[in-house]
Structures are given as C-alpha cells and as structure tokens.
Design a protein around this motif. Structure first.
Motif, PDB file in Angstrom:
ATOM      1  N   THR A 184      16.542  21.238  77.608  1.00 18.11           N
ATOM      2  CA  THR A 184      16.668  20.265  76.520  1.00 18.11           C
ATOM      3  C   THR A 184      15.742  20.632  75.365  1.00 18.11           C
ATOM      4  OG1 THR A 184      17.209  18.521  78.105  1.00 18.11           O
ATOM      5  CG2 THR A 184      16.499  17.826  75.921  1.00 18.11           C
ATOM      6  N   ARG A 185      14.507  21.015  75.718  1.00 16.24           N
ATOM      7  CA  ARG A 185      13.564  21.417  74.669  1.00 16.24           C
ATOM      8  C   ARG A 185      14.079  22.634  73.916  1.00 16.24           C
ATOM      9  NH1 ARG A 185       8.074  20.820  78.321  1.00 16.24           N
ATOM     10  NH2 ARG A 185       7.809  18.561  78.070  1.00 16.24           N
ATOM     11  N   THR A 186      14.632  23.601  74.688  1.00 16.46           N
ATOM     12  CA  THR A 186      15.175  24.798  74.042  1.00 16.46           C
ATOM     13  C   THR A 186      16.326  24.431  73.116  1.00 16.46           C
ATOM     14  OG1 THR A 186      14.564  26.131  75.965  1.00 16.46           O
ATOM     15  CG2 THR A 186      16.193  27.056  74.462  1.00 16.46           C
ATOM     16  N   THR A 187      17.205  23.520  73.636  1.00 19.86           N
ATOM     17  CA  THR A 187      18.326  23.077  72.799  1.00 19.86           C
ATOM     18  C   THR A 187      17.829  22.369  71.545  1.00 19.86           C
ATOM     19  OG1 THR A 187      19.702  22.805  74.774  1.00 19.86           O
ATOM     20  CG2 THR A 187      20.424  21.689  72.767  1.00 19.86           C
ATOM     21  N   LEU A 218      18.399  25.362  63.738  1.00 19.53           N
ATOM     22  CA  LEU A 218      19.671  25.382  63.031  1.00 19.53           C
ATOM     23  C   LEU A 218      19.670  24.408  61.870  1.00 19.53           C
ATOM     24  CD1 LEU A 218      22.585  26.420  62.936  1.00 19.53           C
ATOM     25  CD2 LEU A 218      23.222  24.590  64.521  1.00 19.53           C
ATOM     26  N   VAL A 219      19.103  23.192  62.121  1.00 20.85           N
ATOM     27  CA  VAL A 219      19.023  22.202  61.039  1.00 20.85           C
ATOM     28  C   VAL A 219      18.155  22.725  59.901  1.00 20.85           C
ATOM     29  CG1 VAL A 219      18.138  19.923  60.433  1.00 20.85           C
ATOM     30  CG2 VAL A 219      19.490  20.201  62.509  1.00 20.85           C
TER      31      VAL A 219
END
Length: 622
Positions: A208-211, A218-219
C-alpha cells in the motif's frame, strides 16, 4: 491498578514507535503480564503465611525469583529489548522451580506438589511459547517434561499414596505430559498464525505504501506536467494576444491612410464621376478589410472571455430599421428586395446591448443578401417570441430565398472558417467567421442562434433574446456635420508615421484646427516646453525612442513641478491614437493618464467627435 497498567503500557509507544504494530502490541502484552505477575507475588506470599503449606522456605525462594525475574523483564521491556525480556522471563519462571526440586531436602505431600507444579508449568510454558524464542521454548519444554518425569519416577512412584490416589498420580503424569505437549503445540500454532497474519499485514502495508508513493509520484508528475502545460497555455495565449495586437497595429496603420484619404477625397467637389467611383471602390475595400480585421479581433476576444456586454436603452423598431437602411444600398446593387417588419406589440424601448444586436443582425442580413440571387427576397422580422412576464422575449428572424444549405453544411454552419465548399468561398467571398461570432454573441446575451435551410430554397436564421422594457431615453442634441463647424482648436499631433501625419494634417485643416507636428515623444516634450501651449494633444502610442504612454506619464508628472507653465501643460487633454484596438490597449491608455482613445483608421467624423468631447474650452474632457 488498571489505570496504572494502562499508563505504563502507554509509555511504551515512544520506545517502539519505529517497530511494527504487532511488536508494539506484544510489548504492551508482556509489560501488562509482568505487572500482573509483580502484583501476584505479594498476594501469593500472604496466602503462604496464611495457609502454612509444606516446604515454606523453598516456596519463598521461588516467589522471590519470580519477583526479581518480573522486575528485570519489565526493565528490559521499557529499554526496548523485547526479545531478551521474553527469553529472560520464560527462563526465570521455569528454571528456578525445577532446580529447587533437585535440591529440596524433603518433599512433603508430593502429590499436591505435583499438581501445583503441573499448573504452574502449564501457565509458564504458555508464557514461553508466546514471548520467548522458539529455541528457548523448546528447551524449556524438554526441561519441564524431563523434570516432571523424574519427579514422578523418583518421588511419586516410591511414595506411599493411599488407595485411589495412586491412580490419580499415574493419571497426572500421563495426561499431564499430554496436556503440556498439547498446550505447547496449540500455543506454537497460534503464535505462528499470528506472526503469519502480521507478516501478511506488513506486506500488504508495504504494498500500500509503495502504491501510495507511486500514486504520489504520478500525481506529482502529472501536477508538474499540468503546471508546464498551464504555463505553455498562458505563454501561447500571451503570444496570441501580442500577435493580434501587432497584426492589428500593422494592418490598421496603412488602412488609416487608405480610409482617411478616401474620406478627404469624397469632400472634394472637383472629382470626375470616374474618379468618385474609384474612391468609392477604394473606400468600400478598406471598410471590408477593416470589418475582416474586426471579425478576427472579435472572435479572439470572445474566445478569451474579454467581451463585455453593455446595457442601455434603445428602440427596437429603430434598430431593425437602421439595419435595413445600412444594407439597403448593398441589396439594391444586388437586385435583392430587402424588407423588414417590427411587430406592433413589441415595446418601443428595451434595455440591452444594441451594438451587439445590430452587429448580429448586420451579419445575418449581409450573408442573406450575399447568398440570394438577383430577384430574390430577404426579410427581417422582430416579434414577441413567447409569453411576457415582466421581460419580453424578442424573436429576431432573417429569412431569404437564397441558395440554401444541405444538412451537412447546416450542421456545421456556426463553426469558424466554415462555408459550404471552396467554390462558395471563391464565388461569394467571406472569412467564415461571421456566423461563428454571431452565434457566440447571441449566446453571451442569453439566447441561441439557430438556422433552418433547404438546398436551393433559401434559409432562415433566428434567435430569441429576453429584454426588459424601458422608458424612452432623453433626446440627444443634434450634432452638426464635421465640415459645418470650424473648431478653432490648437492641436499638437505626436505621430511617427508620415502617411498618418499627412492624413491628420488634412483632417485637422478641414476641421479648422491649427496644429503642429512632432515625430516622437521626445520632440513632443520639447515642443510643449518651447512653444505656445496647445489646447489638446493627439498622441500616437507606438513610437520609437519614447512611446506615447511614457510621454503621457511624463506630462502628467509635471503637475508636481514648481513651474506654473508645466503645471498647466500637465492638465492638457490627451487623446490616444493607436492602431491597437484590444481591451488591454484601452486600459493601458487610461492607466498612462490619457483622456480618450481613437482607434486607427480615424475617420473624419470620429476625430471631430473626439475633439468636441475633449475641448477644454467647454470643460468636457474625457
């Protein structure tokens, strides 16, 4: 007690802040169990002194070992040494008990001691499974099994136990070993399941942290790209505005010479009919080019959201009649019958932007005449388009018997640069911007421009605007024709273009104005200080060396000069002369201190009106 336990457990959070959630919970659980163990020891000692069981010295030693082990364990937990604390607690609880069994001088009530030993070993073995390492837990299990078996064989088996108590002793040994093994396996399995769940949760958390990091990256990338795109769009818009301003300036400058010369030539009585016809053609060509330039600038302003609608009182019937009268010569020349009708139920006067409505009607009428063959008809009507409730829905309709459009052309007729096909452009001319601009203007005024057409049978364009009825405006005083009045003003003309100076010279002479010329801002400042003061100044904006805006600011700054002459000059009316005609250009002139604004090409009537508005002798300045 519960509050103390919770307070001490809460103090562990900073110690294990960098550790996983599972480790923090394990540390809390170990600290709470150790505190309970410390609280249990005094209670157990009180029970011993109350009951007086056998082997009291040995029991006191065991309780003392438990207390010391618990205190040491608690210290290690609060120092962040969770693994050492768990191993030490398990060893400190189990090892002293079984060592004392080897050195006890005499064992009284061996069966009761065996039961107590089993109960204690069961609890402490579970503590070892939960808190100690796997190696320590297995070693302590083997110690408990060996010690329990040795106690049975060496003590219980040779002790005199009456009756059924012998069976109880044998059962305790057999089932006790099975229970210890079962508790160990069950505890170990539960711990493994908990640790596996913990590892799975940690892996999910890391994923989750990586995502999240990837999403944030990306943002950030998209935000940066959007920022770059925004800057590029702003630069593109600025470049477009600069291009339009420069284009307007460069085209209007020669147009000023063409249209101004035509205005002056028309005033000459000695022109032959052929010469007058050539002047008319030149004038109309200049007007056509000026309208094309106006269309381009209008469309640009609409796209940039810079169009501001006015709101004033005007007569509906007069507006329709003026539209027809302006284009009547064109219709007559094309042998097209042009008529109009204003419904009698319409209010005489309404509030709105008559200039933009007239612009739309002129555009529609001009197109209708252009695309209607000789002998055809064009009809402009204005009527009530629905029920009136305080405001009046006015429907304007332009109907012609022209060439019409097929469905495909009709579907895109309001797109910019659109005509039926290239042959239409060659035959009838036009930029393809007029209908697009008209549709945008009608939309800005709260309506929608629509069209119906049949190929070969004409077209009808219509729109409805909601207008508010108004009282008749005060009558404006009649203004004499420019040539009928000699103004008698002294004018300083600041203009760098020779053609424009020549046109202004002839126009001012015809208006009865004495004038002097300056080629740039520096010459203008010298002329003001060194010569007789003028009544007003015509100031070109784009000039070399010192432009009109900077020159105006210097003149206005003379208001603080101690010289009375300069103070007087600082108050002179200044009329901007510029080939730029965008809203920003108007505002720039106002900000520089100019009183009025004339966009090139300057017609004689417009110059006359501007001079009248700013005549200092009548105190009517801009």
């Amino acid at each position: 007690m519960i509050g103390l336990i919770d307070a001490l457990a809460t103090r562990l959070d900073p110690v294990y802040a960098a550790r996983s959630h599972f480790i923090r919970l394990k540390a809390r659980l170990l600290a709470i169990f150790t505190l309970l163990l410390i609280a249990w020891v005094p209670l157990n000692l009180a029970k011993i002194f109350w009951v007086h069981p056998p082997n009291i010295p040995e029991r006191l030693i065991i309780n003392l070992c438990i207390l010391l082990t618990a205190c040491w364990t608690l210290r290690q937990v609060f120092r962040g040494r969770l693994a050492a604390a768990g191993n030490g607690l398990a060893v400190g609880l189990i090892l002293p008990i079984h060592l004392l069994l080897l050195f006890a001088p005499e064992i009284v009530e061996p069966l009761g001691l065996a039961v107590q030993l089993f109960a204690v070993d069961l609890v402490f073995l579970l503590v070892a499974v939960v808190f100690a390492s796997r190696l320590i837990a297995v070693a302590l299990l083997l110690l408990i099994v060996g010690s329990f078996t040795g106690f049975y064989l060496l003590v219980l088996h040779h002790s005199t136990i009456p009756g059924s108590m012998t069976y109880a002793a044998d059962t305790l040994w057999r089932d006790g070993l099975l229970s210890l093994g079962f508790v160990f396996c069950l505890g170990h399995t539960l711990v493994q399941i908990t640790e596996a769940a913990h590892l799975h949760s940690e892996a999910a958390l890391r994923a989750t942290r990586t995502t999240n990091e990837n999403l944030e990256k990306l943002v950030a990338e998209r935000t940066a790209a959007l920022g770059v795109a925004t800057v590029q769009a702003q630069e593109s818009s600025r470049a477009k505005s600069e291009f339009l301003a420069n284009m307007s300036h460069e085209i209007r400058t020669p147009l000023n010479g063409i249209i101004g010369s035509c205005d002056l030539l028309r005033e000459r009585p000695d022109l032959t009919p052929d010469a007058a016809e050539h002047v008319r053609i030149i004038s109309e060509s200049g007007d056509l080019l000026l309208r094309l330039l106006g269309d381009i600038l209008d469309f640009s302003k609409i796209e940039a959201g810079q169009i501001e609608l006015e709101r004033h009182t005007f007569g509906l019937a007069a507006l329709v009649a003026d539209t027809v009268s302006l284009l009547a010569p064109k219709a007559t020349a094309a042998d097209v019958h042009f008529e109009f009708e204003a419904a009698p139920e319409l209010p005489a006067y309404v509030m709105g932007d008559s200039h933009r409505i007239r612009q739309v009607l002129l555009n529609l009428a001009s197109n209708a005449i252009k695309f209607t063959p000789a002998g055809g008809r064009v009809r402009l009507t204005a009527g009530v388009g629905g029920a009136a409730t305080g405001t009046v829905p006015v429907r304007f309709e332009m109907r012609d018997t022209g060439i019409g459009m097929d469905p495909a052309t009709l579907a895109r007729v309001f797109e910019r640069f659109t005509q039926a096909d290239s042959s239409t452009t060659r035959r009838y001319g036009g930029s393809g911007l007029g209908l697009a601009i008209s549709a945008k203007l009608v939309q800005l005024m709260g309506g929608r421009l629509e069209a119906e057409s049949t190929l070969g049978h004409g077209s009808v364009f219509f729109f409805t605007l909601t207008l508010s009825p108004a009282a008749a405006p005060a009558a404006a005083p009649a203004t004499a024709a420019p040539t009928a009045i000699r103004l008698g003003l002294r004018v300083l003309v600041v203009e760098d273009n020779a053609v424009n100076r020549s046109i202004l010279d002839a126009q001012l002479t015809q208006l009865g104005c004495a004038h002097t010329m300056a080629h740039n801002g520096e010459e203008a400042l010298v002329a003001l200080v060194g010569g007789p003061p003028p009544d007003l100044i015509l100031m070109d904006c784009h000039m070399p060396r010192l432009d009109g805006w900077a020159t105006t600011r210097r003149i206005r700054a003379w208001a603080a000069d101690p010289d009375a002459t300069k103070q007087h000059l600082s108050r002179l009316p200044i009329i901007a002369l510029t080939a730029a005609a965008l809203p920003d250009d108007y505002q720039q002139c106002r900000d520089a201190g100019m009183n009025d604004f004339l966009a090139k090409p300057v017609r004689l009537a417009e110059l006359h009106a501007a001079l009248l508005r700013n005549d200092p002798r009548t105190a009517v300045t801009g």
